[in-house]
Design a protein around this motif. Structure first.
Motif, PDB file in Angstrom:
ATOM      1  N   VAL A 150       0.845  -1.188   0.000  1.00  0.00           N
ATOM      2  CA  VAL A 150       0.000   0.000   0.000  1.00  0.00           C
ATOM      3  C   VAL A 150       0.886   1.246   0.000  1.00  0.00           C
ATOM      4  O   VAL A 150       1.832   1.344   0.786  1.00  0.00           O
ATOM      5  N   GLU A 151       0.566   2.163  -0.878  1.00  0.00           N
ATOM      6  CA  GLU A 151       1.231   3.454  -0.920  1.00  0.00           C
ATOM      7  C   GLU A 151       0.176   4.546  -0.824  1.00  0.00           C
ATOM      8  O   GLU A 151      -0.981   4.327  -1.177  1.00  0.00           O
ATOM      9  N   VAL A 152       0.578   5.707  -0.348  1.00  0.00           N
ATOM     10  CA  VAL A 152      -0.340   6.843  -0.273  1.00  0.00           C
ATOM     11  C   VAL A 152       0.294   8.033  -0.978  1.00  0.00           C
ATOM     12  O   VAL A 152       1.524   8.183  -1.003  1.00  0.00           O
ATOM     13  N   THR A 153      -0.533   8.860  -1.564  1.00  0.00           N
ATOM     14  CA  THR A 153      -0.034  10.031  -2.271  1.00  0.00           C
ATOM     15  C   THR A 153       0.318  11.134  -1.280  1.00  0.00           C
ATOM     16  O   THR A 153      -0.214  11.185  -0.163  1.00  0.00           O
TER      17      THR A 153
ATOM     18  N   THR B  78      -0.667  -2.536  19.127  1.00  0.00           N
ATOM     19  CA  THR B  78       0.508  -3.027  18.410  1.00  0.00           C
ATOM     20  C   THR B  78       1.373  -1.864  17.926  1.00  0.00           C
ATOM     21  O   THR B  78       2.609  -1.912  18.016  1.00  0.00           O
ATOM     22  N   LEU B  79       0.759  -0.806  17.439  1.00  0.00           N
ATOM     23  CA  LEU B  79       1.534   0.328  16.933  1.00  0.00           C
ATOM     24  C   LEU B  79       2.361   0.992  18.029  1.00  0.00           C
ATOM     25  O   LEU B  79       3.443   1.532  17.749  1.00  0.00           O
TER      26      LEU B  79
ATOM     27  N   GLY C 225     -10.202  14.048   7.787  1.00  0.00           N
ATOM     28  CA  GLY C 225     -11.207  14.358   8.785  1.00  0.00           C
ATOM     29  C   GLY C 225     -10.970  13.771  10.153  1.00  0.00           C
ATOM     30  O   GLY C 225     -11.687  14.089  11.095  1.00  0.00           O
ATOM     31  N   SER C 226      -9.984  12.905  10.292  1.00  0.00           N
ATOM     32  CA  SER C 226      -9.781  12.258  11.594  1.00  0.00           C
ATOM     33  C   SER C 226      -8.998  13.124  12.562  1.00  0.00           C
ATOM     34  O   SER C 226      -9.204  13.065  13.775  1.00  0.00           O
ATOM     35  N   GLY C 227      -8.066  13.902  12.041  1.00  0.00           N
ATOM     36  CA  GLY C 227      -7.150  14.627  12.921  1.00  0.00           C
ATOM     37  C   GLY C 227      -5.991  13.784  13.393  1.00  0.00           C
ATOM     38  O   GLY C 227      -5.184  14.217  14.213  1.00  0.00           O
ATOM     39  N   LEU C 228      -5.880  12.566  12.893  1.00  0.00           N
ATOM     40  CA  LEU C 228      -4.780  11.672  13.283  1.00  0.00           C
ATOM     41  C   LEU C 228      -3.437  12.279  12.878  1.00  0.00           C
ATOM     42  O   LEU C 228      -3.285  12.823  11.774  1.00  0.00           O
ATOM     43  N   SER C 229      -2.468  12.156  13.741  1.00  0.00           N
ATOM     44  CA  SER C 229      -1.120  12.637  13.413  1.00  0.00           C
ATOM     45  C   SER C 229      -0.570  11.872  12.215  1.00  0.00           C
ATOM     46  O   SER C 229      -0.656  10.636  12.177  1.00  0.00           O
ATOM     47  N   PRO C 230       0.002  12.576  11.239  1.00  0.00           N
ATOM     48  CA  PRO C 230       0.507  11.896  10.036  1.00  0.00           C
ATOM     49  C   PRO C 230       1.500  10.787  10.338  1.00  0.00           C
ATOM     50  O   PRO C 230       1.504   9.760   9.659  1.00  0.00           O
ATOM     51  N   HIS C 231       2.339  10.960  11.371  1.00  0.00           N
ATOM     52  CA  HIS C 231       3.337   9.926  11.643  1.00  0.00           C
ATOM     53  C   HIS C 231       2.674   8.634  12.142  1.00  0.00           C
ATOM     54  O   HIS C 231       3.193   7.538  11.919  1.00  0.00           O
TER      55      HIS C 231
ATOM     56  N   PHE D 130      -0.389   7.635  11.176  1.00  0.00           N
ATOM     57  CA  PHE D 130      -0.957   7.073   9.949  1.00  0.00           C
ATOM     58  C   PHE D 130       0.107   6.307   9.167  1.00  0.00           C
ATOM     59  O   PHE D 130      -0.108   5.174   8.720  1.00  0.00           O
ATOM     60  N   THR D 131       1.280   6.915   9.008  1.00  0.00           N
ATOM     61  CA  THR D 131       2.373   6.262   8.273  1.00  0.00           C
ATOM     62  C   THR D 131       2.805   4.976   8.967  1.00  0.00           C
ATOM     63  O   THR D 131       3.121   3.976   8.303  1.00  0.00           O
ATOM     64  N   ALA D 132       2.796   4.985  10.295  1.00  0.00           N
ATOM     65  CA  ALA D 132       3.161   3.775  11.041  1.00  0.00           C
ATOM     66  C   ALA D 132       2.174   2.644  10.776  1.00  0.00           C
ATOM     67  O   ALA D 132       2.566   1.468  10.688  1.00  0.00           O
TER      68      ALA D 132
END
Length: 493
Positions: free
Chosen positions: A26-29, A154-155, A111-117, A119-121
């Motif tokens: 999986v990759e994200v733009t 787990t993360l 829309g979540s407000g999740l920290s990008p790092h 999400f990447t993890a």
């Protein structure tokens, strides 16, 4: 295999299968990461302004009125620990991967407000094959947060994970995969878990299986029509234009294509039993139910279903009920009923083929007659399987109790609706295998019968797994072998 590139839209049920079953990367733009970062900025500014934000500076559920006055980041860890209440057998790896991918897809919508790092993890853990051990019981469909805590734990390096087919502490799995545990900023824990990703991911897998089984059911039905000498005028497109109901034109065309040949045989009867004559209507209703369930699942995969939700363009953070999946549960309840109806017709055709011989076939499809049991003992097996399907077809989405001091007084039972539907598909495929066996035997017993090209291929495919019955033998193992071929992708017809 090309990677799945997520843009925040356009994710399909087939993408879930690619990630869950085929381990597609999986990759994200960059646009997705930018969208996440902007939402995080809006969230932090709202919190700094003193706004009460559910799950960030307030408790959850009945603790909504309780302010979080200590370290808001530490509260996210407390939030996870306090909701790690799932029990039961661990979900299969493919369902865990489906849930991880579904959550990634939903988060990509923004829309979540999740920290990008963070999400990447999550993306990195999926790509590395670090799979949380996720107990199967605990969600009532008001979001799957009790189950989803396994992913969040787990993360951060807590709980257990499956890595390289071994169960181990998550911290060790992350270390072996060369991934660091993440730290959670305010609301990150809630953003990871407060979604219906388990239901959505499992629903996508079930739908792909339903589509596969439907194709096989059409093949079995066509072979039965050949074996029965059925009247094919029921497939005349003019009949289905006269009553264009529920995709029956699509189902009729598929059967026509399977039975197509240069010289159509003359009808042996004016009308056949309803399980044969009404196949286009029955299969058409199922096609429509699958289409509706696909729409429901793909809405979830591509939607921002968080609570609270960050509206970046308006710089607002608002509470929502977007995590609630009433429409998804209803779609799978409907799909289950459509599968049960299709399975009942499949079972009825088996009984017709293996019965008294009034259809011109030898009694019990036995080539030797006399005291031979032939296929008739399998009628009990068919009846038992159908009874199990019918039992699972009973709706569950209304079976809930008010919880959390009545704050959460409605639920959807979506995980259960999806799970029982998936079980029904597996049982239905067993009936399809039995119909294929009986139809192939009936074809072999009709002297001089010439099959259409497509049904000839279907008959040959049956015979690669099950030999013609020439004298009584154990047929249960034959049925199991054919079912395995239908289920594992080795069926070639």
């Amino acid at each position: 295999m090309s990677p799945l590139v997520l843009t925040g839209a356009g994710v399909s049920i087939e993408d879930v299968v690619a990630a869950a079953r085929n381990a597609c990367k999986v990759e994200v733009t960059p646009t997705v990461i930018e969208r996440l970062a902007k939402a995080r900025e809006v969230l932090d500014e709202a919190a700094a302004s003193g706004q009460q934000i559910y799950g960030l500076n307030t408790g959850l559920g009945a603790n909504l009125v309780t302010a979080v006055e200590s370290d808001a980041s530490a509260f996210q860890r407390q939030l996870l620990d306090g909701r790690a209440a799932a029990v039961g057998e661990a979900l299969p790896i493919e369902k865990v991967r489906a849930a991880m991918f579904a959550r990634i897809a939903m988060l990509s919508a923004g829309g979540s407000g999740l920290s990008p790092h963070v999400f990447t993890a999550l993306v990195d853990a999926l790509n590395a094959g670090v799979h949380p051990v996720m107990p199967s019981l605990g969600s009532i469909g008001a979001g799957d947060l009790v189950l989803m805590t396994a992913i969040a734990h787990t993360l951060i390096g807590e709980g257990d994970a499956d890595y390289q087919s071994r169960r181990m502490p998550s911290a060790k799995a992350l270390m072996m995969a060369r991934l660091p545990p993440v730290s959670l900023a305010p609301k990150d824990g809630l953003s990871l878990i407060n979604a219906s990703a388990v239901s959505t991911g499992a629903g996508a897998l079930a739908l792909v299986d339903a589509l596969s089984a439907l194709d096989q059911q059409q093949q079995a039905g066509a072979l039965t029509m050949e074996a029965f000498g059925a009247n094919r005028t029921i497939l005349d497109p003019r009949l289905h234009l006269a009553r264009p109901a529920a995709c029956q034109q699509v189902a009729a065309k598929a059967l026509r294509d399977l039975l197509a040949r240069e010289n159509e045989p003359e009808p042996a009867t004016i009308q056949d039993p309803l399980s044969i004559r009404c196949m286009p209507s029955i299969h058409g209703a199922l096609i429509q139910a699958i289409d509706h369930a696909r729409l429901a699942v793909e809405i979830e995969l591509n939607a921002a279903a968080d609570n609270p939700l960050v509206l970046v363009d308006d710089a607002l953070v608002l509470s929502t009920g977007n995590f609630h999946t009433a429409s998804l549960a209803l779609a799978f309840e409907t799909l289950g009923l459509a599968i049960a109806q299709c399975a009942a017709a499949c079972a009825a055709r088996f009984i017709q083929l293996t019965g008294s011989g009034r259809n011109g076939l030898p009694k019990y499809l036995s080539p030797i007659g006399g005291a031979s049991a032939g296929f008739v003992p399998l009628q009990k097996t068919v009846t038992a399987i159908l009874a199990s399907i019918r039992h699972k077809a009973n709706p569950v989405m209304l079976d809930f109790l008010p919880v959390s001091e009545g704050v959460e007084d409605h639920a959807t039972q979506t995980p259960l609706a999806v799970a029982k539907c998936a079980e029904m598909i597996a049982l239905w495929r067993r009936l399809i295998a039995l119909e294929l066996m009986a139809a192939a035997q009936a074809v072999d017993l009709r002297e001089g019968l010439r099959l259409a090209p497509a049904t000839g291929v279907i008959h040959a495919a049956v015979r690669t797994h099950v030999a013609t019955l020439k004298e009584d033998r154990p047929l249960g193992s034959n049925a199991a072998a054919l079912h395995a071929a239908l289920a594992d992708g080795t069926w070639q017809a």
